[in-house]
Design a protein around this motif. Structure first.
Motif, PDB file in Angstrom:
ATOM      1  N   LYS A  36       0.855  -1.182   0.000  1.00 58.47           N
ATOM      2  CA  LYS A  36       0.000   0.000   0.000  1.00 58.47           C
ATOM      3  C   LYS A  36       0.895   1.237   0.000  1.00 58.47           C
ATOM      4  O   LYS A  36       1.843   1.333   0.779  1.00 58.47           O
ATOM      5  CB  LYS A  36      -0.892   0.004   1.234  1.00 58.47           C
ATOM      6  N   THR A  37       0.577   2.175  -0.885  1.00 59.58           N
ATOM      7  CA  THR A  37       1.351   3.408  -0.982  1.00 59.58           C
ATOM      8  C   THR A  37       0.422   4.548  -1.338  1.00 59.58           C
ATOM      9  O   THR A  37      -0.765   4.335  -1.587  1.00 59.58           O
ATOM     10  CB  THR A  37       2.489   3.262  -2.024  1.00 59.58           C
ATOM     11  N   THR A  38       0.944   5.745  -1.350  1.00 65.69           N
ATOM     12  CA  THR A  38       0.165   6.927  -1.709  1.00 65.69           C
ATOM     13  C   THR A  38       0.775   7.554  -2.954  1.00 65.69           C
ATOM     14  O   THR A  38       1.987   7.774  -3.015  1.00 65.69           O
ATOM     15  CB  THR A  38       0.166   7.953  -0.549  1.00 65.69           C
ATOM     16  N   ASP A  39      -0.064   7.852  -3.922  1.00 63.18           N
ATOM     17  CA  ASP A  39       0.374   8.538  -5.134  1.00 63.18           C
ATOM     18  C   ASP A  39       0.710   9.973  -4.752  1.00 63.18           C
ATOM     19  O   ASP A  39      -0.149  10.708  -4.264  1.00 63.18           O
ATOM     20  CB  ASP A  39      -0.737   8.495  -6.181  1.00 63.18           C
ATOM     21  N   THR A  42      -1.541  12.685  -6.727  1.00 63.86           N
ATOM     22  CA  THR A  42      -2.983  12.784  -6.480  1.00 63.86           C
ATOM     23  C   THR A  42      -3.370  12.619  -5.015  1.00 63.86           C
ATOM     24  O   THR A  42      -4.457  12.988  -4.616  1.00 63.86           O
ATOM     25  CB  THR A  42      -3.738  11.717  -7.287  1.00 63.86           C
ATOM     26  N   GLY A  43      -2.489  12.001  -4.229  1.00 55.77           N
ATOM     27  CA  GLY A  43      -2.812  11.715  -2.836  1.00 55.77           C
ATOM     28  C   GLY A  43      -3.644  10.459  -2.659  1.00 55.77           C
ATOM     29  O   GLY A  43      -3.999  10.086  -1.549  1.00 55.77           O
ATOM     30  N   ASP A  44      -3.963   9.784  -3.772  1.00 60.95           N
ATOM     31  CA  ASP A  44      -4.761   8.556  -3.722  1.00 60.95           C
ATOM     32  C   ASP A  44      -3.927   7.396  -3.173  1.00 60.95           C
ATOM     33  O   ASP A  44      -2.740   7.296  -3.430  1.00 60.95           O
ATOM     34  CB  ASP A  44      -5.260   8.171  -5.120  1.00 60.95           C
ATOM     35  N   GLU A  45      -4.594   6.524  -2.415  1.00 54.58           N
ATOM     36  CA  GLU A  45      -3.936   5.294  -1.970  1.00 54.58           C
ATOM     37  C   GLU A  45      -4.000   4.282  -3.095  1.00 54.58           C
ATOM     38  O   GLU A  45      -5.010   4.181  -3.798  1.00 54.58           O
ATOM     39  CB  GLU A  45      -4.627   4.740  -0.728  1.00 54.58           C
ATOM     40  N   TRP A  47      -2.166   0.229  -4.494  1.00 53.75           N
ATOM     41  CA  TRP A  47      -1.380  -0.966  -4.201  1.00 53.75           C
ATOM     42  C   TRP A  47      -0.409  -1.191  -5.351  1.00 53.75           C
ATOM     43  O   TRP A  47      -0.826  -1.213  -6.502  1.00 53.75           O
ATOM     44  CB  TRP A  47      -2.295  -2.174  -4.033  1.00 53.75           C
ATOM     45  N   ASP A  85       4.082  -1.496   7.500  1.00 50.29           N
ATOM     46  CA  ASP A  85       3.542  -1.327   6.151  1.00 50.29           C
ATOM     47  C   ASP A  85       2.481  -2.379   5.870  1.00 50.29           C
ATOM     48  O   ASP A  85       2.629  -3.545   6.252  1.00 50.29           O
ATOM     49  CB  ASP A  85       4.647  -1.460   5.091  1.00 50.29           C
TER      50      ASP A  85
END
Length: 106
Positions: A36-39, A42-45, A47, A85
């Motif tokens: 799981k990470t954050t773009d 865009t701030g979107d989560e 995978w 994580d």
């Protein structure tokens, strides 16, 4: 890897993360995986799963999740994997299981 790293007598599911000589995460010992990470744009989560070029196997469930747009390919460096994580582990037998990194991989 599983014999050396997994804790005996623990009933909870466990997995070992594998990496290549460039310290890039490739897969689990019996699963493909996605972190799981954050773009940052865009701030979107989202995978992310390591690309095939890292040396991981193109598993059936991995391919399905990519095709459906539920995960995306991105290189995962071992130094960026931290305790706590969130990770998805998946293969054709167990399906998709959510997990948490419990031990520092370095």
């Amino acid at each position: 890897a599983r014999e050396r790293m997994l804790k005996p007598n623990v009933e909870a599911p466990q997995e070992v993360l594998l990496y290549n000589t460039a310290n890039q995460v490739t897969e689990g010992s019996i699963t493909n995986l996605a972190f799981k990470t954050t773009d940052l744009k865009t701030g979107d989560e989202l995978w992310v799963t390591p690309p095939l070029a890292s040396g991981c196997l193109c598993g059936v469930v991995r391919h399905l999740l990519l095709t459906k747009g539920l995960i995306t390919e991105k290189q995962v460096n071992l130094k960026d994997v931290k305790i706590g994580d969130e990770v998805l582990l998946f293969n054709g037998l167990q399906g998709v299981v959510k997990g948490i990194v419990r031990q520092n991989p370095l």
